[in-house]
Design a protein around this motif. Structure first.
Motif, PDB file in Angstrom:
ATOM      1  N   PRO A 263       0.813  -1.225   0.000  1.00 58.84           N
ATOM      2  CA  PRO A 263       0.000   0.000   0.000  1.00 58.84           C
ATOM      3  C   PRO A 263       0.842   1.269   0.000  1.00 58.84           C
ATOM      4  CG  PRO A 263      -0.100  -1.091   2.130  1.00 58.84           C
ATOM      5  CD  PRO A 263       0.629  -2.014   1.206  1.00 58.84           C
TER       6      PRO A 263
ATOM      7  N   HIS B 154      -5.571   1.640   0.137  1.00 52.78           N
ATOM      8  CA  HIS B 154      -5.032   1.355  -1.198  1.00 52.78           C
ATOM      9  C   HIS B 154      -5.644   0.040  -1.650  1.00 52.78           C
ATOM     10  CE1 HIS B 154      -1.296   1.220  -4.045  1.00 52.78           C
ATOM     11  NE2 HIS B 154      -2.430   0.990  -4.680  1.00 52.78           N
TER      12      HIS B 154
ATOM     13  N   HIS C 297      -6.203   1.849  -9.084  1.00 53.58           N
ATOM     14  CA  HIS C 297      -5.815   1.982  -7.682  1.00 53.58           C
ATOM     15  C   HIS C 297      -6.758   2.999  -7.043  1.00 53.58           C
ATOM     16  CE1 HIS C 297      -1.717   0.175  -8.227  1.00 53.58           C
ATOM     17  NE2 HIS C 297      -1.961   0.543  -9.467  1.00 53.58           N
TER      18      HIS C 297
ATOM     19  N   LEU D 270      -6.883   5.220  -3.862  1.00 54.64           N
ATOM     20  CA  LEU D 270      -5.975   5.713  -2.821  1.00 54.64           C
ATOM     21  C   LEU D 270      -6.666   6.771  -1.984  1.00 54.64           C
ATOM     22  CD1 LEU D 270      -3.043   6.172  -5.300  1.00 54.64           C
ATOM     23  CD2 LEU D 270      -3.098   4.447  -3.501  1.00 54.64           C
TER      24      LEU D 270
END
Length: 117
Positions: free
Chosen positions: A38, A43, A105, A107
């Motif tokens: 991560p 993440h 991804h 985040l």
């Protein structure tokens, strides 16, 4: 062939259940799991169940699946309690793509200044 599972693809193996992952969200067309390395407190990777090499290939071959990936990414962010988050698609080795199965991804959980880096 696009859409068909690839024997040498890590993410196809996760979809098939042959490689363990910490799943956080699933739909009929997507799977989301925690990144093993991560880069932020939250993440998560969201992938289409069908194999497509990268985001551009996914969008060209199956626009609905691309939309499903984005919808699932928003659902993951909401479930993680993220009011602000970043979605990142790396397309090509030069951009940092290391697994050649389309994925985004998700985040969140730390400052995500712009530009990134």
């Amino acid at each position: 062939m696009a859409g068909e599972p690839q024997a040498d693809c890590l993410f196809c193996k996760i979809v098939a259940g042959d490689v363990p992952a910490t799943l956080v969200h699933e739909t009929a067309t997507t799977v989301a799991f925690r990144d093993i390395n991560p880069q932020a407190p939250t993440h998560v990777l969201v992938i289409p169940r069908a194999h497509h090499r990268d985001a551009a290939s996914l969008a060209a071959a199956d626009p609905q699946a691309a939309a499903d990936v984005l919808r699932a990414a928003g659902e993951v962010a909401a479930a993680e309690g993220a009011e602000a988050y970043r979605l990142v698609f790396n397309t090509g080795a030069g951009a940092g793509q290391t697994v050649f199965h389309a994925h985004v991804h998700v985040l969140a959980g730390r400052g995500l200044e712009w530009p990134p880096g």
